[in-house]
Each structure stands twice: as structure tokens, then as C-alpha cells.
Motif scaffolding. Structure first.
Motif, PDB file in Angstrom:
ATOM      1  N   ASN A 261    -107.573  81.237  52.335  1.00 52.53           N
ATOM      2  CA  ASN A 261    -105.756  81.448  51.640  1.00 52.53           C
ATOM      3  C   ASN A 261    -106.161  81.256  50.532  1.00 52.53           C
ATOM      4  N   LEU A 262    -106.921  82.132  49.743  1.00 50.72           N
ATOM      5  CA  LEU A 262    -106.167  82.025  48.514  1.00 50.72           C
ATOM      6  C   LEU A 262    -105.779  82.922  48.061  1.00 50.72           C
ATOM      7  N   VAL A 263    -105.079  83.264  47.316  1.00 46.83           N
ATOM      8  CA  VAL A 263    -103.472  84.135  47.354  1.00 46.83           C
ATOM      9  C   VAL A 263    -103.985  84.865  45.254  1.00 46.83           C
ATOM     10  N   VAL A 264    -104.046  85.824  46.000  1.00 46.63           N
ATOM     11  CA  VAL A 264    -104.335  86.786  44.418  1.00 46.63           C
ATOM     12  C   VAL A 264    -102.867  87.828  44.314  1.00 46.63           C
ATOM     13  N   HIS A 265    -103.018  87.764  43.020  1.00 47.96           N
ATOM     14  CA  HIS A 265    -101.733  89.214  42.633  1.00 47.96           C
ATOM     15  C   HIS A 265    -102.393  89.629  41.185  1.00 47.96           C
ATOM     16  N   VAL A 266    -101.981  91.177  41.352  1.00 49.63           N
ATOM     17  CA  VAL A 266    -102.873  91.706  40.475  1.00 49.63           C
ATOM     18  C   VAL A 266    -101.576  92.439  40.069  1.00 49.63           C
ATOM     19  N   MET A 267    -101.992  92.377  38.317  1.00 52.95           N
ATOM     20  CA  MET A 267    -100.181  92.484  37.736  1.00 52.95           C
ATOM     21  C   MET A 267    -100.804  93.700  36.688  1.00 52.95           C
ATOM     22  N   ALA A 268    -100.081  94.287  36.009  1.00 53.51           N
ATOM     23  CA  ALA A 268    -100.250  95.389  34.685  1.00 53.51           C
ATOM     24  C   ALA A 268     -99.728  95.367  33.580  1.00 53.51           C
ATOM     25  N   ARG A 269     -98.985  95.596  33.122  1.00 52.73           N
ATOM     26  CA  ARG A 269     -98.141  96.262  31.878  1.00 52.73           C
ATOM     27  C   ARG A 269     -97.057  95.724  32.321  1.00 52.73           C
ATOM     28  N   GLY A 270     -95.717  94.574  32.189  1.00 48.66           N
ATOM     29  CA  GLY A 270     -94.232  94.908  32.219  1.00 48.66           C
ATOM     30  C   GLY A 270     -94.156  94.519  32.938  1.00 48.66           C
ATOM     31  N   ASN A 271     -95.303  94.130  34.824  1.00 45.28           N
ATOM     32  CA  ASN A 271     -94.952  93.093  35.732  1.00 45.28           C
ATOM     33  C   ASN A 271     -94.920  91.583  34.986  1.00 45.28           C
ATOM     34  N   LEU A 272     -94.260  90.641  35.683  1.00 47.04           N
ATOM     35  CA  LEU A 272     -94.121  89.133  35.137  1.00 47.04           C
ATOM     36  C   LEU A 272     -94.392  88.027  35.864  1.00 47.04           C
ATOM     37  N   TYR A 273     -94.398  87.417  35.798  1.00 47.55           N
ATOM     38  CA  TYR A 273     -94.836  85.932  37.543  1.00 47.55           C
ATOM     39  C   TYR A 273     -93.829  84.748  36.274  1.00 47.55           C
ATOM     40  N   TYR A 274     -94.379  83.648  37.618  1.00 49.25           N
ATOM     41  CA  TYR A 274     -92.928  82.396  37.047  1.00 49.25           C
ATOM     42  C   TYR A 274     -93.620  81.530  37.751  1.00 49.25           C
ATOM     43  N   LEU A 275     -94.594  81.073  36.751  1.00 51.08           N
ATOM     44  CA  LEU A 275     -95.626  79.463  37.130  1.00 51.08           C
ATOM     45  C   LEU A 275     -95.120  78.431  38.216  1.00 51.08           C
ATOM     46  N   ASN A 276     -94.241  78.334  37.597  1.00 50.22           N
ATOM     47  CA  ASN A 276     -93.692  77.136  38.002  1.00 50.22           C
ATOM     48  C   ASN A 276     -93.583  77.260  39.469  1.00 50.22           C
ATOM     49  N   GLU A 277     -93.162  78.399  39.273  1.00 52.07           N
ATOM     50  CA  GLU A 277     -92.469  78.773  40.350  1.00 52.07           C
ATOM     51  C   GLU A 277     -93.102  80.142  42.161  1.00 52.07           C
ATOM     52  N   ARG A 278     -94.879  80.612  40.928  1.00 52.37           N
ATOM     53  CA  ARG A 278     -95.563  80.503  41.685  1.00 52.37           C
ATOM     54  C   ARG A 278     -94.958  82.049  41.940  1.00 52.37           C
ATOM     55  N   LYS A 279     -94.077  82.899  41.532  1.00 48.04           N
ATOM     56  CA  LYS A 279     -93.070  83.934  41.594  1.00 48.04           C
ATOM     57  C   LYS A 279     -93.624  84.843  41.193  1.00 48.04           C
ATOM     58  N   PHE A 280     -94.286  86.314  41.534  1.00 45.74           N
ATOM     59  CA  PHE A 280     -94.359  87.263  40.950  1.00 45.74           C
ATOM     60  C   PHE A 280     -93.470  88.752  41.131  1.00 45.74           C
ATOM     61  N   TYR A 281     -93.394  89.180  39.920  1.00 44.17           N
ATOM     62  CA  TYR A 281     -91.864  90.088  39.874  1.00 44.17           C
ATOM     63  C   TYR A 281     -92.790  91.165  39.026  1.00 44.17           C
ATOM     64  N   ARG A 285     -85.960  93.442  36.382  1.00 40.85           N
ATOM     65  CA  ARG A 285     -84.957  94.108  37.005  1.00 40.85           C
ATOM     66  C   ARG A 285     -84.727  93.457  38.080  1.00 40.85           C
ATOM     67  N   GLU A 286     -85.930  93.537  38.981  1.00 39.15           N
ATOM     68  CA  GLU A 286     -86.181  92.669  40.086  1.00 39.15           C
ATOM     69  C   GLU A 286     -86.117  91.421  40.141  1.00 39.15           C
ATOM     70  N   VAL A 287     -86.249  90.449  38.494  1.00 36.51           N
ATOM     71  CA  VAL A 287     -85.567  89.131  38.471  1.00 36.51           C
ATOM     72  C   VAL A 287     -84.156  89.021  38.515  1.00 36.51           C
ATOM     73  N   ILE A 288     -83.492  89.885  37.594  1.00 38.43           N
ATOM     74  CA  ILE A 288     -82.333  89.692  37.634  1.00 38.43           C
ATOM     75  C   ILE A 288     -81.592  90.250  39.424  1.00 38.43           C
ATOM     76  N   ALA A 289     -82.131  90.583  39.628  1.00 38.24           N
ATOM     77  CA  ALA A 289     -82.177  91.153  41.382  1.00 38.24           C
ATOM     78  C   ALA A 289     -81.983  90.273  42.142  1.00 38.24           C
ATOM     79  N   GLN A 290     -82.707  88.718  41.674  1.00 43.65           N
ATOM     80  CA  GLN A 290     -82.882  87.589  42.390  1.00 43.65           C
ATOM     81  C   GLN A 290     -81.773  86.745  42.457  1.00 43.65           C
TER      82      GLN A 290
END
Length: 290
Positions: A261-281, A285-290
Motif C-alpha cells: 500500500n505504498l501510494v504513487v502519483h505521477v505528475m507532469a507539467r502543470g499538475n499540483l500536489y499539496y504536501l500537507n494534505e497529501r492531495k494531487f490536483y 482549476r481543480e483546486v479552485i473547484a474544491q
């Protein structure tokens, strides 16, 4: 915890410096150097072409050559106020001239080389404390590429081959420069096949987020939390907080590790990740929608 006012830019190495491809070598799939390149972004996070940046070559064994390459690269972008600080030992780190220069700069950039040289030579010095203080309290940019990126966190990989990375004990960790907490950064991630190396590092330190940076690829970190992917390649994020099983504490050195259960995300240019919340966006636009 105090929120940093400055910006961190960690780069996986081999960032485009605006050079022409060598004969008989296929050109790399880099972005437009003058519009979207990583060095351009570093300047944009400061004062553009009017920025004053100091290049710190401590990690490198060929500091003069490396420093000259960055002077040329930033010059192509129109920035001519570039200083080179060759700190080769702890005695050099005590020179007041160098502390004064980083006190006046808009940002610094740590070059590639050997990240253990950075922690060994700069750790605990007033020179590093000035940079840390400016990062925390000023609109100051701290950039690092390859070894310079790996040294940014308080937890730093300093050794470990790709081939033996999933055998216990093959990955060595020490204390980095401390600009970020609870992350582990690896560089040249895709080209050198360092998936196993970062997996073992995170399995042994599951409270940390692992950040695997591809070449000519990086992250811009704001407020010590909001992380934006930049550059032409990929970034892998390893989240070990929800690991349900790991045998790393129970086996002998040299034995293979297992992780569930090691969780892996793959990011490319323009993607966002919030370290404290451990959330991928996927994007802003997706962040604002939240």
C-alpha cells in the motif's frame, strides 16, 4: 509551524541551458528554453532579467566549469547579474564576503554534484543559516538541481545504487540542508531507474513524502506546501503514510524488502500536489473547484 515566505525550486538535473544539441545525438524533448524553460521560471519567481542570483557550486568537483555554464545560460535569458560562490570547504563557508552576497541576492541556486558535500560543508554554518532565514522571511528563491535538489530536505539520500535499491541497507540516508521537512527528494529519477531507491527510503521513513524528479523537470514549492510540476518530464510522488506492511525493520541487511500500500502519483507539467494534505490536483482549476 511557521510558513516560509520564500519559494523553493527543486530540479531533477540536466535542465536545459539553451545549448544546441551535439552532432549525432538526438535532441531531447525539452520545452522552449526562452519561454518555458526551468531557468526562465527561476528568474520569473524573482525579478525577471533584473534578478541577482548567486550560484553555489559546493557540490561539484568542477565548480569553475559548472559556474561558467550557468553564467552563459542565464545570460541567454537576459540576466547578467549572476554571481558564483565557490565554497570548497568549511573554512570557505566562514568567509563574510559570501554571507554578505547571499544577504543581498534575490535568490540562490545549488548546483549538482555530490549532495553529501553540501551537508558536510554547509551544515551548521552561518552562511546556511542566512539562506534559511531569508527563505523563511523574505521573497527569496532557493533553487537546486540534482544533488542541490536532493539536499533541500532535512532527510537526504546520499548513497544507493539502482540495482540493489530494494535490498535492505543499500540506501543510505543522512541529514540535508533543512529547507523542507518530511520529504525525501531523488533526482535523475527516470533516466537512472531510481524507483526502488526512493521506495526503500520512504518505507524506512513513512512519515515522509518521496519526490522523484525526472531530468529537465522540477517542482516549485510555495508556502512549504503547494507544489507545482514544471519542465519537460515526469515527477513521481511516493506517499507512505498508509503503508500497511513493510518488513524493513525485521530483515537483515542484503535481504529484499516488501511494502504493501505504498501510494504513487505521477505528475507532469502543470499538475499540483499539496504536501500537507497529501492531495494531487490535475491543475489550478481543480483546486479552485474544491
Amino acid at each position: 509551524m511557521e510558513i516560509p515566505k520564500g519559494t523553493l525550486i527543486s530540479i531533477g538535473g540536466s535542465e536545459d541551458k539553451g545549448t544546441e544539441p551535439e552532432p549525432n545525438f538526438a535532441p531531447k524533448n525539452y520545452l522552449n528554453f526562452f519561454e518555458d524553460g526551468i531557468l526562465k521560471r527561476i528568474l520569473s519567481e524573482m525579478k525577471g532579467v533584473d534578478s541577482y542570483i548567486e550560484i553555489i557550486t559546493t557540490a561539484s568537483v568542477i565548480p569553475e566549469e559548472v559556474g561558467e555554464n550557468y553564467i552563459k545560460a542565464f545570460s541567454k535569458l537576459g540576466c547578467h547579474n549572476v554571481g558564483i560562490i565557490h565554497i570548497k570547504n568549511r573554512e570557505d563557508a566562514l568567509k563574510l564576503e559570501y554571507s554578505d552576497r547571499v544577504s543581498k541576492a534575490d535568490g540562490v541556486m545549488f548546483t549538482g554534484g555530490n549532495q553529501l558535500r553540501l551537508s558536510m560543508i554547509l551544515g551548521g554554518t552561518s552562511f546556511l543559516k542566512i539562506i534559511l532565514d531569508r527563505y523563511m522571511h523574505d521573497d527569496f528563491v532557493v533553487a537546486g538541481t540534482s544533488a542541490g535538489a536532493m539536499a533541500m530536505s532535512n532527510t537526504m539520500i546520499y548513497q544507493g545504487s539502482s540495482q540493489g535499491a530494494l535490498l535492505k541497507g543499500e540506501v543510505k540516508i543522512t541529514t540535508g540542508l533543512g529547507f523542507m521537512r518530511d520529504v525525501i527528494i531523488d533526482s535523475h529519477f527516470v533516466t537512472r531507474g531510481r524507483f526502488g531507491r526512493l521506495a526503500q527510503a520512504v518505507a524506512g521513513n513513512p512519515g515522509c513524502i518521496g519526490i522523484g524528479l525526472g531530468e529537465d523537470t522540477g517542482v516549485v514549492v510555495k508556502e512549504g506546501n503547494k507544489m507545482e510540476a514544471i519542465g519537460s518530464g515526469l515527477i513521481l510522488i511516493f506517499d507512505g503514510h498508509d503503508i500497511r506492511h513493510s518488513n524493513i525493520a525485521d530483515i537483515e541487511d542484503g535481504e529484499p524488502i516488501s511494502i504493501e500500500n505504498l501510494v504513487v502519483h505521477v505528475m507532469a507539467r502543470g499538475n499540483l500536489y499539496y504536501l500537507n494534505e497529501r492531495k494531487f490536483y490535475a491543475g489550478l482549476r481543480e483546486v479552485i473547484a474544491q
